[in-house]
Design a protein around this motif. Structure first.
Motif, mmCIF file in Angstrom:
data_model
loop_
_atom_site.group_PDB
_atom_site.id
_atom_site.type_symbol
_atom_site.label_atom_id
_atom_site.label_comp_id
_atom_site.label_asym_id
_atom_site.label_seq_id
_atom_site.Cartn_x
_atom_site.Cartn_y
_atom_site.Cartn_z
ATOM 1 N N SER A 31 0.858 -1.182 0.000
ATOM 2 C CA SER A 31 0.000 0.000 0.000
ATOM 3 C C SER A 31 0.894 1.232 0.000
ATOM 4 C CB SER A 31 -0.911 0.015 1.233
ATOM 5 O OG SER A 31 -1.657 -1.184 1.329
ATOM 6 N N ASP A 32 0.754 2.084 -1.004
ATOM 7 C CA ASP A 32 1.593 3.274 -1.131
ATOM 8 C C ASP A 32 1.136 4.331 -0.131
ATOM 9 O OD1 ASP A 32 3.058 5.569 -2.135
ATOM 10 O OD2 ASP A 32 3.312 4.447 -3.996
ATOM 11 N N THR A 33 2.073 4.886 0.628
ATOM 12 C CA THR A 33 1.719 5.894 1.634
ATOM 13 C C THR A 33 1.578 7.291 1.032
ATOM 14 O OG1 THR A 33 4.071 6.211 2.153
ATOM 15 C CG2 THR A 33 2.851 4.606 3.475
ATOM 16 N N ARG A 34 1.977 7.470 -0.234
ATOM 17 C CA ARG A 34 1.934 8.805 -0.839
ATOM 18 C C ARG A 34 0.557 9.153 -1.376
ATOM 19 N NH1 ARG A 34 6.550 7.950 -5.103
ATOM 20 N NH2 ARG A 34 5.442 5.946 -5.172
ATOM 21 N N ARG A 35 -0.192 8.178 -1.778
ATOM 22 C CA ARG A 35 -1.581 8.360 -2.195
ATOM 23 C C ARG A 35 -2.264 7.014 -2.099
ATOM 24 N NH1 ARG A 35 -4.149 6.962 -6.937
ATOM 25 N NH2 ARG A 35 -2.880 5.996 -8.584
ATOM 26 N N PRO A 36 -3.586 6.964 -2.129
ATOM 27 C CA PRO A 36 -4.260 5.660 -2.046
ATOM 28 C C PRO A 36 -4.106 4.863 -3.343
ATOM 29 C CG PRO A 36 -5.704 7.431 -1.298
ATOM 30 C CD PRO A 36 -4.544 8.080 -2.002
ATOM 31 N N THR A 37 -3.129 3.995 -3.378
ATOM 32 C CA THR A 37 -2.937 3.047 -4.467
ATOM 33 C C THR A 37 -2.081 1.911 -3.936
ATOM 34 O OG1 THR A 37 -2.392 2.795 -6.826
ATOM 35 C CG2 THR A 37 -0.829 4.046 -5.468
ATOM 36 N N GLY A 38 -1.950 0.850 -4.700
ATOM 37 C CA GLY A 38 -1.139 -0.267 -4.252
ATOM 38 C C GLY A 38 -1.346 -1.482 -5.121
ATOM 39 N N CYS A 39 -0.813 -2.604 -4.674
ATOM 40 C CA CYS A 39 -0.950 -3.855 -5.423
ATOM 41 C C CYS A 39 -1.029 -5.021 -4.450
ATOM 42 C CB CYS A 39 0.198 -4.036 -6.416
ATOM 43 S SG CYS A 39 1.847 -4.069 -5.669
ATOM 44 N N MET A 80 -0.876 -10.995 -10.086
ATOM 45 C CA MET A 80 -0.740 -9.648 -9.540
ATOM 46 C C MET A 80 -1.998 -8.838 -9.838
ATOM 47 S SD MET A 80 1.090 -7.459 -7.861
ATOM 48 C CE MET A 80 2.745 -8.189 -7.854
ATOM 49 N N LEU A 81 -2.572 -8.227 -8.814
ATOM 50 C CA LEU A 81 -3.677 -7.286 -8.951
ATOM 51 C C LEU A 81 -3.153 -5.926 -8.518
ATOM 52 C CD1 LEU A 81 -6.500 -9.380 -7.202
ATOM 53 C CD2 LEU A 81 -5.782 -9.467 -9.601
ATOM 54 N N ALA A 82 -3.406 -4.882 -9.315
ATOM 55 C CA ALA A 82 -2.798 -3.590 -9.005
ATOM 56 C C ALA A 82 -3.689 -2.436 -9.389
ATOM 57 C CB ALA A 82 -1.446 -3.456 -9.734
ATOM 58 N N GLY A 83 -3.483 -1.312 -8.684
ATOM 59 C CA GLY A 83 -4.048 -0.044 -9.090
ATOM 60 C C GLY A 83 -3.151 0.581 -10.154
ATOM 61 N N GLY A 84 -3.438 1.849 -10.483
ATOM 62 C CA GLY A 84 -2.566 2.555 -11.410
ATOM 63 C C GLY A 84 -2.901 2.423 -12.866
ATOM 64 N N LEU A 121 -6.731 -2.083 -12.053
ATOM 65 C CA LEU A 121 -7.926 -1.258 -11.942
ATOM 66 C C LEU A 121 -7.523 0.214 -11.976
ATOM 67 C CD1 LEU A 121 -7.922 -0.155 -8.778
ATOM 68 C CD2 LEU A 121 -8.774 -2.459 -8.322
ATOM 69 N N PHE A 122 -8.491 1.075 -12.235
ATOM 70 C CA PHE A 122 -8.265 2.512 -12.420
ATOM 71 C C PHE A 122 -8.556 3.235 -11.113
ATOM 72 C CE2 PHE A 122 -9.201 6.806 -13.766
ATOM 73 C CZ PHE A 122 -8.465 7.026 -14.928
ATOM 74 N N ASP A 123 -7.503 3.693 -10.436
ATOM 75 C CA ASP A 123 -7.675 4.444 -9.191
ATOM 76 C C ASP A 123 -7.022 5.824 -9.277
ATOM 77 O OD1 ASP A 123 -4.995 3.811 -9.126
ATOM 78 O OD2 ASP A 123 -5.089 2.608 -7.289
ATOM 79 N N LEU A 124 -6.847 6.339 -10.486
ATOM 80 C CA LEU A 124 -6.112 7.582 -10.697
ATOM 81 C C LEU A 124 -6.799 8.832 -10.146
ATOM 82 C CD1 LEU A 124 -4.711 6.930 -14.291
ATOM 83 C CD2 LEU A 124 -3.728 6.316 -12.076
ATOM 84 N N PRO A 125 -8.129 8.862 -9.925
ATOM 85 C CA PRO A 125 -8.724 10.064 -9.324
ATOM 86 C C PRO A 125 -8.289 10.324 -7.884
ATOM 87 C CG PRO A 125 -10.404 8.750 -10.425
ATOM 88 C CD PRO A 125 -9.166 7.909 -10.352
ATOM 89 N N MET A 126 -7.687 9.333 -7.251
ATOM 90 C CA MET A 126 -7.338 9.442 -5.838
ATOM 91 C C MET A 126 -5.918 9.970 -5.679
ATOM 92 S SD MET A 126 -10.102 8.485 -4.350
ATOM 93 C CE MET A 126 -9.656 8.050 -2.680
ATOM 94 N N GLY A 127 -5.751 11.306 -5.739
ATOM 95 C CA GLY A 127 -4.447 11.901 -5.513
ATOM 96 C C GLY A 127 -3.637 12.054 -6.791
ATOM 97 N N ASP A 128 -2.316 12.111 -6.646
ATOM 98 C CA ASP A 128 -1.392 12.353 -7.755
ATOM 99 C C ASP A 128 -1.310 11.118 -8.643
ATOM 100 O OD1 ASP A 128 0.689 12.922 -9.471
ATOM 101 O OD2 ASP A 128 2.063 13.625 -7.905
ATOM 102 N N ALA A 129 -1.875 11.216 -9.838
ATOM 103 C CA ALA A 129 -1.949 10.061 -10.739
ATOM 104 C C ALA A 129 -0.581 9.614 -11.237
ATOM 105 C CB ALA A 129 -2.850 10.390 -11.932
ATOM 106 N N ARG A 130 0.446 10.423 -11.014
ATOM 107 C CA ARG A 130 1.793 10.022 -11.431
ATOM 108 C C ARG A 130 2.395 8.994 -10.477
ATOM 109 N NH1 ARG A 130 4.158 16.000 -11.651
ATOM 110 N NH2 ARG A 130 2.928 15.955 -9.707
ATOM 111 N N ILE A 131 1.734 8.788 -9.336
ATOM 112 C CA ILE A 131 2.173 7.776 -8.377
ATOM 113 C C ILE A 131 1.345 6.519 -8.616
ATOM 114 C CG2 ILE A 131 2.313 7.173 -5.934
ATOM 115 C CD1 ILE A 131 2.497 10.201 -5.355
ATOM 116 N N ARG A 132 2.000 5.458 -9.016
ATOM 117 C CA ARG A 132 1.286 4.194 -9.274
ATOM 118 C C ARG A 132 2.218 3.016 -9.004
ATOM 119 N NH1 ARG A 132 1.516 7.871 -14.243
ATOM 120 N NH2 ARG A 132 3.341 7.096 -15.337
ATOM 121 N N PRO A 133 1.657 1.826 -8.787
ATOM 122 C CA PRO A 133 2.487 0.658 -8.491
ATOM 123 C C PRO A 133 3.480 0.376 -9.610
ATOM 124 C CG PRO A 133 0.192 0.213 -7.990
ATOM 125 C CD PRO A 133 0.217 1.522 -8.707
ATOM 126 N N ASP A 134 4.716 0.035 -9.221
ATOM 127 C CA ASP A 134 5.762 -0.294 -10.181
ATOM 128 C C ASP A 134 6.403 -1.618 -9.774
ATOM 129 O OD1 ASP A 134 7.198 0.384 -7.930
ATOM 130 O OD2 ASP A 134 8.091 2.200 -8.785
#
Length: 350
Positions: A31-39, A80-84, A121-134
Motif C-alpha cells: 500500500s503506497d503511503t503517498r496516495r491511495p494506491t497499491g498492489c 498480480m492485482l494492481a491499481g494505477g 484497476l483505475f484508481d487515478l482520481p485518488m491523488g497524484d496520478a503520477r504515483i502508481r504501483p511499479d
C-alpha cells in the motif's frame, strides 16, 4: 479521517474465511503511503493450474492468453492485482524478479521463468496520478506475502478503489479488497476481490445496496439500478475508469479447461453482489487457481464436490468477498475529495 471502525472484527474475519485457507496460496499487499494506491500478489510457489475470464469491456491485463486451454503453459506461480491503470501492470515485473531469485518458475533451459499474469484497476482520481504501483511495489508485495488471512479494505489493490461512480465521483463511496472461503466435502474454494466497480455493491442475501452512488445530499444511497430504470441519466464516463478484479483459488485437482470454467462461473458471484456489473466502463477480470492437493476423482472422491458444486462454491466466495471489501473499507479524504465508507452511512442511519 475517522477511526477505522468500519473494519471487520477479528471474529467476523475468521468466520468468513480467506483465500489463504486454500493450501499452497499466499497473499501479500503493498500500500503506497503517498496516495491511495497499491498492489496485491497471490502466490502459488509450487505452481497452480490457472484459468481466467474477462467480462468487462475495458480490461487492463497481462499474460491472460497463455491461460487458454489450448496454449502451452500449464501452471502459473502468482497473480498480480494492481491499481494505477495500465501503468500498474509493471508491478508484475517485481513479482517475477522476486520469484526468479528463489528459483521458482518454469524451466526454459536458459533460466527459470516465473509465470505471473496480472490485471489492473483505475484508481487515478485518488491523488497524484503520477504515483502508481511499479516493479518495486510488486516486489514489496511478494516480500509481505504469508499464509495468514490477508488484511481487507483500504490495502493493496483496494487502496484507491471506489464504487458507485455512475453519477459522478463526488457521489461515490469507498471500495476496497475483501476475501472469503467456502469448504464442502474436504475441498476449499477461496476468493480475493478488489472492488472498484462502476455500480453499487449489493448484499447478496438481502439484495439491498450497501455501498455505491449516493443521493445529491450525500447522506443516503441512491440505488443505481432503480435510478437508471426510472430514467435518471448517468454522468459522461471515461471508459475503463472502474473494474473489479479477483482471484479464486481451490485445493482441488483441476485441468486448465476446468480452471477456466471455474473462473467463468465465479462471475455469477459478481453479478449477485454488484449492480450494474460487466459494463462498458469496467474491466472485470477473474482468475482461477487450482493448487491440486485434493483429487476429485479416484478413491474417496464420491464424497467430494464435482464441478457443479465447485462452481457454486466459487460464486458464493466471490459474492461474500465482494461484500466484505466494502464493509472493511474506511473513508478517505484526498484534497477536496471526501469519500465515505459503508459504515459512515450506516452510522448516519443509526
Amino acid at each position: 479521517m475517522p477511526a477505522p471502525s468500519s473494519a471487520l472484527s477479528p471474529s467476523a474475519a475468521s468466520s468468513a474465511g480467506a483465500i489463504t485457507d486454500v493450501a499452497g496460496i499466499e497473499v501479500g499487499h503493498f500500500s503506497d503511503t503517498r496516495r491511495p494506491t497499491g498492489c496485491t500478489v497471490i502466490l502459488a510457489r509450487e505452481g497452480a493450474v490457472a484459468g481466467v475470464d474477462v467480462r468487462g469491456a475495458a480490461p487492463g491485463t497481462r499474460e491472460t492468453d497463455l491461460l487458454s486451454p489450448g496454449n502451452l503453459v500449464q501452471q502459473v506461480h502468482g497473480v498480480m492485482l494492481a491499481g494505477g491503470s495500465a501503468w500498474g501492470l509493471a508491478a508484475a515485473e517485481g513479482a517475477m524478479r522476486w520469484l526468479e531469485e528463489r528459483n521458482i518458475g518454469m524451466d526454459v533451459r536458459f533460466g527459470t521463468l516465473p509465470i505471473v499474469p496480472a490485471a489492473v484497476l483505475f484508481d487515478l482520481p485518488m491523488g497524484d496520478a503520477r504515483i502508481r504501483p511499479d516493479a518495486a511495489a510488486g516486489y514489496a508485495a511478494c516480500e509481505a506475502a504469508t499464509t495468514d488471512a490477508p488484511e481487507e479494505g483500504n490495502v493493496g489493490a483496494g487502496s484507491g478503489a471506489l464504487v458507485g461512480k455512475l453519477f459522478g465521483v463526488h457521489r461515490a463511496m469507498k471500495g476496497g479488497i475483501g476475501t472469503a472461503s467456502v469448504t464442502v466435502g474436504g475441498v476449499t474454494v477461496g476468493a480475493l476481490i478488489a472492488v472498484n466497480a462502476l455500480g453499487d455493491v449489493i448484499d447478496p442475501d438481502t439484495a439491498q445496496p450497501v455501498a455505491g452512488a449516493r443521493t445529491e445530499d450525500g447522506r443516503t444511497l441512491l440505488d443505481t439500478r432503480r435510478a437508471l430504470l426510472r430514467g435518471e441519466l448517468p454522468k459522461p464516463l471515461l471508459a475503463g475508469t472502474n473494474t473489479t478484479l479477483g482471484v479464486i483459488a481451490t485445493d482441488a485437482v483441476l485441468t486448465k479447461v476446468q480452471a477456466n470454467r471455474l473462473a467463468s462461473v465465479a462471475h455469477d458471484g459478481l453479478a449477485r453482489a454488484i449492480n450494474p456489473v460487466h459494463t462498458m466502463s469496467d474491466g472485470d477480470t477473474l482468475f482461477a487457481l487450482a493448487t491440486g492437493r485434493v483429487p476429485l476423482e479416484g478413491p474417496g472422491a464420491e464424497s467430494r464436490p464435482g464441478m457443479t458444486v465447485l462452481g457454486t462454491m466459487a460464486a458464493e466466495a466471490v459474492a461474500r468477498a465482494t461484500l466484505r471489501a466494502v464493509l472493511a473499507a474506511r473513508s478517505v479524504t484526498v484534497g477536496e475529495l471526501h469519500v465515505p465508507c459503508a459504515a459512515d452511512l450506516a452510522a448516519t442511519k443509526g
